[in-house]
Design an enzyme around this catalytic site. Structure first.
Site: not given
Ligand code: KE4
Length: 429
Positions: A142, A237, A270
């Site tokens: 993701y 990523d 993060k």
């Molecule tokens: P954000 O847009 O949520 O800050 O980041 C997206 C993203 C991009 N790349 C990776 C590898 C990620 O894990 C994420 C976001 N992770 C999720 C948890 N699986 C955030 C939790 C959520 O979606 O509320």
């Protein structure tokens, strides 16, 4: 004092699903989400005053634990000086210099407000820098919710993906190829037939969105070779793994095993914001110079490099760069995973786990899955029962079997012992 149930009912009247991000709704595990009131160290406290050992850590950012005094002090001071200016600040330079200093191969970075924004921008930059349209991602990874990345595998190899979300037109994803993680044969065939048309390959080096699956060293080495040979950019990523699994991110781990290994671009989020909205993408000066205002690839953001967020991120990076930080964190996380495996053995339950730095995962399965299909074949029903049994015992795990877990520097031997005690009871239940 309202209950979680009451807050959830009220939230659902004014917020879709009652949450501002789907995974928080507990839909995968069932039950009522906990509305968090405050947090300190390794602990969350919900609206009913219940305390939980927190293994989500805001999905990765809270690597120091909640309420670290140096971070709070930096945030308070920055806020007093102004919340946002829409103009450059020295702290943005300091944060960029810190990221570049910790990650060999990064020559320039651009700060944004979320991992999605960083991934989306890196993708546009890769396409602009190469003049190519096709991109490759892997099933189970993701990269945020940008349209072109919300794609599941096509029917056969090298067929284009299909949208995983309504509202994404087929034309938007027709250039997105979705391969099986760790599948060398698919990689070889895709590059053999389309290598010259691929702008970039985007990958989670340790896939935390499949709970915890490592890209094998042979797979990663060959991916690097193929990208180099065909002029495709390798985009790491590291939104989740960056500064979480090691100070130099997962790429620093692969560089120890693959001589000279470096991705062409990296995406961070993060941890670098320490809990505030901040993410980044970066690469060589040559690639990054394609970005506006220098080059033809447009990218912008009102709150990019926000002065309070950069203060939070810098204070966090300063603490995690201290000598011994990752050694101690890794040992604590390994103790947790090893203890879970031992408790499962004693209970006669198949459970296997893995960890790197402060990130971990475990599966109710006899062996570590190597791809999405294998992850989804693990025992979801048992995971969901375990999740609630642990929540009832004051341990807050990720509410989905395909999510990773996170340990912070505030998780001491006491928290690990309490967690393993709860796990022993939950697994025998
Ligand atoms: P954000 O847009 O949520 O800050 O980041 C997206 C993203 C991009 N790349 C990776 C590898 C990620 O894990 C994420 C976001 N992770 C999720 C948890 N699986 C955030 C939790 C959520 O979606 O509320």
């Amino acid at each position: 004092m309202p209950t979680n149930e009451q807050l959830y009912a009220r939230a659902q009247r004014v917020i879709p699903g009652g949450v501002n991000s789907p995974v928080r709704a507990f839909r995968a595990v069932g039950g009522t989400p906990r509305f968090i009131q405050r947090a300190q160290g390794a602990y969350l406290v919900d609206a009913e005053g219940r305390r939980y050992i927190d293994y989500i850590g805001s999905w990765g950012p809270m690597i120091l634990g909640h309420g670290h005094p140096a971070v709070l002090e930096a945030v308070a001071k920055a806020a007093a000086d102004g919340l946002s200016f829409g103009a450059p600040t020295e702290r943005e330079i300091e944060l960029a210099e810190a990221l570049i200093g910790h990650v060999p191969g990064l020559e320039q970075v651009r700060l944004v407000s979320s991992g999605t924004e960083a991934g989306m921008s890196a993708l546009r930059l890769a396409r602009g820098a190469t003049g190519r349209s096709k991109i490759v991602k892997f099933e189970g990874c993701y990269h945020g919710h940008a349209d072109a990345l919300l794609v599941k595998a096509g029917s056969g190899l090298a067929t284009f993906g299909h949208p995983t979300s309504a509202g994404v037109p087929a034309e938007v994803v027709k250039h997105t190829l979705v391969l099986e993680y760790n599948h060398l044969g698919q990689l070889e065939e895709t590059f053999a037939t389309q290598g010259g048309e691929i702008a970039c390959v985007m990958i989670e080096p340790i896939a935390g969105n499949m709970n915890f699956v490592r890209a094998s060293v042979p797979f990663m080495a060959r991916l690097r070779e193929l990208c180099t040979r065909h002029g495709a950019l390798l985009v790491f990523d590291e939104v989740m793994t960056g500064f979480r699994v090691a100070l130099g991110g997962a790429q620093s781990l692969y560089a120890r095993q693959i001589p000279g290994f470096r991705p062409d671009m990296s995406v961070f989020g993060k941890v670098i914001g320490g809990g505030m909205p901040l993410a980044a993408f970066g690469g060589s000066r040559d690639v990054m110079s394609q970005l506006a205002p220098l080059g033809p690839v447009y990218q912008a953001g009102t709150l990019s490099g926000n002065p309070v967020a950069t203060a939070c991120g810098l204070a966090t990076l300063k603490e995690i760069a201290r000598p011994g930080f990752y050694e101690a964190l890794s040992a604590r996380t390994r103790a947790l995973v090893g203890g879970l495996e031992e408790a499962a053995r004693e209970a006669g339950v198949p459970l296997v786990g893995d960890s790197e730095g402060g990130m971990f995962g475990f599966f109710f399965a006899p062996a570590l899955p190597q791809n999405y299909g294998a992850v989804m074949a693990t025992d979801a029903a048992r995971f969901n029962r375990f999740f609630h049994a642990m929540l009832d015992r004051g341990v807050y795990l990720a509410p989905a079997m395909y999510e990773a877990g996170f340990v912070s520097a505030a998780h001491g031997a006491e928290e690990i012992a309490a967690t393993l005690h709860a796990a022993g009871e939950a697994l025998r239940g």
